[in-house]
Design a protein around this motif. Sequence first.
Motif, PDB file in Angstrom:
ATOM      1  N   VAL A  68       0.808  -1.221   0.000  1.00 54.85           N
ATOM      2  CA  VAL A  68       0.000   0.000   0.000  1.00 54.85           C
ATOM      3  C   VAL A  68       0.836   1.264   0.000  1.00 54.85           C
ATOM      4  O   VAL A  68       0.339   2.358  -0.285  1.00 54.85           O
ATOM      5  CB  VAL A  68      -0.979   0.022   1.201  1.00 54.85           C
ATOM      6  N   HIS A  69       2.135   1.131   0.317  1.00 55.75           N
ATOM      7  CA  HIS A  69       2.986   2.326   0.364  1.00 55.75           C
ATOM      8  C   HIS A  69       4.438   1.904   0.226  1.00 55.75           C
ATOM      9  O   HIS A  69       4.868   0.925   0.827  1.00 55.75           O
ATOM     10  CB  HIS A  69       2.781   3.054   1.694  1.00 55.75           C
ATOM     11  N   ILE A 124       5.784   5.796   7.943  1.00 53.09           N
ATOM     12  CA  ILE A 124       4.958   4.818   8.657  1.00 53.09           C
ATOM     13  C   ILE A 124       3.538   5.348   8.818  1.00 53.09           C
ATOM     14  O   ILE A 124       2.548   4.630   8.597  1.00 53.09           O
ATOM     15  CB  ILE A 124       5.585   4.483  10.029  1.00 53.09           C
ATOM     16  N   LYS A 125       3.415   6.604   9.166  1.00 58.90           N
ATOM     17  CA  LYS A 125       2.086   7.216   9.290  1.00 58.90           C
ATOM     18  C   LYS A 125       1.336   7.161   7.962  1.00 58.90           C
ATOM     19  O   LYS A 125       0.138   6.837   7.917  1.00 58.90           O
ATOM     20  CB  LYS A 125       2.213   8.668   9.756  1.00 58.90           C
ATOM     21  N   GLN A 126       2.046   7.484   6.873  1.00 58.17           N
ATOM     22  CA  GLN A 126       1.413   7.443   5.556  1.00 58.17           C
ATOM     23  C   GLN A 126       0.951   6.021   5.234  1.00 58.17           C
ATOM     24  O   GLN A 126      -0.151   5.814   4.708  1.00 58.17           O
ATOM     25  CB  GLN A 126       2.394   7.924   4.487  1.00 58.17           C
ATOM     26  N   ALA A 128      -3.318   2.016   4.520  1.00 59.60           N
ATOM     27  CA  ALA A 128      -3.807   0.673   4.840  1.00 59.60           C
ATOM     28  C   ALA A 128      -5.208   0.728   5.427  1.00 59.60           C
ATOM     29  O   ALA A 128      -6.058  -0.131   5.133  1.00 59.60           O
ATOM     30  CB  ALA A 128      -2.850  -0.007   5.816  1.00 59.60           C
ATOM     31  N   HIS A 129      -5.482   1.743   6.238  1.00 59.70           N
ATOM     32  CA  HIS A 129      -6.777   1.862   6.918  1.00 59.70           C
ATOM     33  C   HIS A 129      -7.910   2.174   5.945  1.00 59.70           C
ATOM     34  O   HIS A 129      -9.083   1.905   6.253  1.00 59.70           O
ATOM     35  CB  HIS A 129      -6.695   2.952   7.991  1.00 59.70           C
ATOM     36  N   GLU A 174      -4.925  11.329  15.587  1.00 55.77           N
ATOM     37  CA  GLU A 174      -4.316  12.149  14.537  1.00 55.77           C
ATOM     38  C   GLU A 174      -4.584  11.580  13.150  1.00 55.77           C
ATOM     39  O   GLU A 174      -4.883  12.334  12.204  1.00 55.77           O
ATOM     40  CB  GLU A 174      -2.800  12.225  14.765  1.00 55.77           C
ATOM     41  N   LEU A 175      -4.495  10.262  13.001  1.00 54.68           N
ATOM     42  CA  LEU A 175      -4.584   9.629  11.691  1.00 54.68           C
ATOM     43  C   LEU A 175      -5.947   9.013  11.403  1.00 54.68           C
ATOM     44  O   LEU A 175      -6.173   8.504  10.295  1.00 54.68           O
ATOM     45  CB  LEU A 175      -3.506   8.541  11.568  1.00 54.68           C
ATOM     46  N   GLY A 176      -6.849   9.046  12.387  1.00 57.09           N
ATOM     47  CA  GLY A 176      -8.166   8.447  12.194  1.00 57.09           C
ATOM     48  C   GLY A 176      -8.126   6.935  12.134  1.00 57.09           C
ATOM     49  O   GLY A 176      -8.886   6.311  11.385  1.00 57.09           O
TER      50      GLY A 176
END
Length: 491
Positions: free
Chosen positions: A34-35, A59-61, A66-67, A225-227
């Motif tokens: 996915v990234h 990692i955040k991206q 992925a979510h 922060e990232l939902g």
Amino acid sequence: MTEEKRVLAFDFGASSGRAVVGTFDGRTIHMEEVHRFANDPVMVRGTMYWDVLRLFHEIKQGMTKAHLAGPFASVGIDTWGVDFGLLDERGNLLENPVHYRDARTAGMVEAAFRHISRQELYGITGNQIMPINTLFQLLSLKEQRPEVLARAKTLLFMPDLLNYFLSGACRAEYSIASTSQMLDARKKCWSGRVLAALFLPEGILPELIPTGTCIGQLDAALCEELGLAPASVIAVAGHDTQSAMAAVPTEEPDFLFLSCGTWSLLGTELPEPVINEASEQANITNEGGYGGKASFLKNIIGLWLIQECRRQWQREGRDYSFGELEQLAKAAEPFQSFIHPDAPEFVPSGNMPERIREYCRRTGQPVPDSVGAVVRCIDESLAMRYHQAALELETCLGRTYPRLHMIGGGIQSRLLCQMTADACAKTVLAGPVEATVLGNIALQLLSTGAIGSLREARQIIKASEDIRTYEPQQAERWQQEYHRWEEITSC
């Protein structure tokens, strides 16, 4: 019907990283990248650093992407070995982790031997003695920048540091800790003797935990922060070699494997470490793996040589794909020139083709003057080195292996796989390419109970992947050339 399980694996290599979602349906593992992102070291005033905050941003991206397809149950991270970050008493990172290829460890092995003998150090740690190892990096800090070490409260290896950013938990996962040359291989604990001999602080080393331990949950503020939905943070085999080891698709208890990437690691899996005079002479390492097992293996410079050549040719305006390089090597004349892949001049970054040509000049060989000839020289020399390492392992263990499992990105080179089969005179079973990611995913599934055992995980991976077989075709000719390679590289 078995409910699908989704987990997220982050695999960091020396030049790139990726986030891969693994979905397990009860029978096979499906992977979706996915990234993907670059992992470029940064040189600042003569020191080479890892850009760890940028890596955490990636990692955040990866988690955000992925979510989008639905929540994942857990996250696992694997990286290269030996490197680390230091936290102060407030848990803040003191400085960016330094790259293992940085020059700061020059002379540190010899400095260490003034306080503890090579025999005693190897006898305790069972680690292949290499200047890049954590022990020698720490010794360089004590000798050159003691003020930094004095401020350090906690040392975290790279995957442990990224796990800390995710969860706030400070732990040392067993496999990554075993790359440090600070672990007592037999007792499976930090070696007070080694640390005391070099006057290094044992108190900065965190609690050791078994491979596959759930260390906590994603930080609530990070999820907000990232939902993201809550997810477990699993300390998979943080050393990528041990994640790859978990993915070797075999049901045999005794097997020989070659993890082929930027580094090549050739070895086997054992119940306990093997530390004796023969293994010390061969400088074979013992690493910790899943279930407390020992990986008895040899570290060999691998595709780094080709990667660094490719970077040089790109700087010169010639942008070859790896596939093009393989075709050029295949067309080149065989057995013209050899190098020793682990020669010191090939460790740093720089003009690798010229270093290879200079090695050939110095040893009185034909100088490879084309791109194909340089790549062929590397491939043949790697295959010879694999044969030498296999012989060393088999001598130490008093047995031979008829087959060799090759895993990792290097098996995309069919030429290298066939050369390895010929040089080693063994059947090569090549696959999976994505062994490290598959092992990372499998260890998360083991931790959460979705898979019952490592043997079952390997059976599932075998059913999920295509394995290509290479039989020796010119073993006699390669054996003749091997003796010439030995003579040239022993000079």
